[in-house]
Design a protein around this motif. Structure first.
Motif, PDB file in Angstrom:
ATOM      1  N   ASN A 177       4.454 -29.504 -26.475  1.00  0.00           N
ATOM      2  CA  ASN A 177       3.411 -29.860 -25.529  1.00  0.00           C
ATOM      3  C   ASN A 177       2.050 -29.821 -26.243  1.00  0.00           C
ATOM      4  O   ASN A 177       1.692 -28.812 -26.849  1.00  0.00           O
ATOM      5  CB  ASN A 177       3.419 -28.874 -24.358  1.00  0.00           C
ATOM      6  N   PRO A 178       1.277 -30.911 -26.170  1.00  0.00           N
ATOM      7  CA  PRO A 178      -0.017 -30.950 -26.870  1.00  0.00           C
ATOM      8  C   PRO A 178      -0.995 -29.864 -26.416  1.00  0.00           C
ATOM      9  O   PRO A 178      -1.802 -29.388 -27.216  1.00  0.00           O
ATOM     10  CB  PRO A 178      -0.573 -32.327 -26.525  1.00  0.00           C
ATOM     11  N   ARG A 179      -0.898 -29.431 -25.164  1.00  0.00           N
ATOM     12  CA  ARG A 179      -1.807 -28.387 -24.664  1.00  0.00           C
ATOM     13  C   ARG A 179      -1.555 -27.045 -25.333  1.00  0.00           C
ATOM     14  O   ARG A 179      -2.459 -26.232 -25.490  1.00  0.00           O
ATOM     15  CB  ARG A 179      -1.635 -28.211 -23.154  1.00  0.00           C
ATOM     16  N   HIS A 180      -0.302 -26.778 -25.694  1.00  0.00           N
ATOM     17  CA  HIS A 180       0.066 -25.466 -26.222  1.00  0.00           C
ATOM     18  C   HIS A 180       0.314 -25.471 -27.730  1.00  0.00           C
ATOM     19  O   HIS A 180       0.555 -24.418 -28.307  1.00  0.00           O
ATOM     20  CB  HIS A 180       1.327 -24.954 -25.521  1.00  0.00           C
ATOM     21  N   LYS A 181       0.260 -26.644 -28.332  1.00  0.00           N
ATOM     22  CA  LYS A 181       0.624 -26.778 -29.744  1.00  0.00           C
ATOM     23  C   LYS A 181      -0.204 -25.858 -30.654  1.00  0.00           C
ATOM     24  O   LYS A 181       0.336 -25.215 -31.551  1.00  0.00           O
ATOM     25  CB  LYS A 181       0.487 -28.232 -30.173  1.00  0.00           C
TER      26      LYS A 181
ATOM     27  N   TYR B 205      -1.587 -23.026 -30.000  1.00  0.00           N
ATOM     28  CA  TYR B 205      -1.263 -21.615 -29.800  1.00  0.00           C
ATOM     29  C   TYR B 205       0.127 -21.249 -30.318  1.00  0.00           C
ATOM     30  O   TYR B 205       0.377 -20.110 -30.677  1.00  0.00           O
ATOM     31  CB  TYR B 205      -1.349 -21.251 -28.316  1.00  0.00           C
ATOM     32  N   LEU B 206       1.040 -22.220 -30.303  1.00  0.00           N
ATOM     33  CA  LEU B 206       2.435 -21.929 -30.637  1.00  0.00           C
ATOM     34  C   LEU B 206       2.845 -22.425 -32.017  1.00  0.00           C
ATOM     35  O   LEU B 206       4.032 -22.436 -32.329  1.00  0.00           O
ATOM     36  CB  LEU B 206       3.349 -22.546 -29.568  1.00  0.00           C
ATOM     37  N   GLU B 207       1.875 -22.815 -32.839  1.00  0.00           N
ATOM     38  CA  GLU B 207       2.221 -23.306 -34.178  1.00  0.00           C
ATOM     39  C   GLU B 207       2.960 -22.255 -34.991  1.00  0.00           C
ATOM     40  O   GLU B 207       3.904 -22.568 -35.700  1.00  0.00           O
ATOM     41  CB  GLU B 207       0.952 -23.727 -34.923  1.00  0.00           C
ATOM     42  N   GLY B 208       2.548 -21.010 -34.909  1.00  0.00           N
ATOM     43  CA  GLY B 208       3.164 -19.948 -35.697  1.00  0.00           C
ATOM     44  C   GLY B 208       4.386 -19.316 -35.060  1.00  0.00           C
ATOM     45  O   GLY B 208       5.003 -18.431 -35.632  1.00  0.00           O
TER      46      GLY B 208
END
Length: 120
Positions: A12-16, A18-21
């Motif tokens: 999801n582009p909105r959470h990308k 924050y969740l990369e790691g």
């Protein structure tokens, strides 16, 4: 399905940002624990179920599994292989390893490798 939900959240582009790691495996585990909590399971029960789902039982007959479960088991085996695989860049990588196996025990013979007098 926890795997599908984890993939959707990670992509999801909105959470990308924050969740990369955060790995996809961690997100699947989080979803599985949340699903268990909503179903009334304790944390210990949810963790045990997750551990059972994510490990391979060597005694299990995988010929009896449906395609979805078989693909899941193969995915688990692939992840475990990649985790344990030694690569050329690893500091403890050795190209040609020779191993001597002990011959202390009596070797077992198999029926298929015994020579017989019959010609096929």
């Amino acid at each position: 399905d926890c795997s599908l939900a984890a993939e959707q959240l990670k992509n999801n582009p909105r959470h990308k940002a924050y969740l990369e790691g955060v790995s996809l495996c961690q997100l699947r585990k989080l979803y599985r624990l949340l699903k268990g909590h909503l179903g009334g399971e304790s944390l210990a029960e949810s963790l045990e179920k997750f551990r059972q789902e994510e490990t391979i039982d060597p005694e299990e007959d995988m010929n009896k599994l449906d395609d979805k479960e078989l693909a899941k088991r193969k995915s688990i085996m692939d992840e475990l292989f990649e985790k344990n695989r030694k690569k050329k860049d690893d500091p403890d990588f050795i190209y040609d390893i020779e191993v001597e196996f002990p011959q202390d025990e009596q070797l077992e013979s198999c029926g298929w490798d015994v020579e017989s007098g019959e010609e096929i």
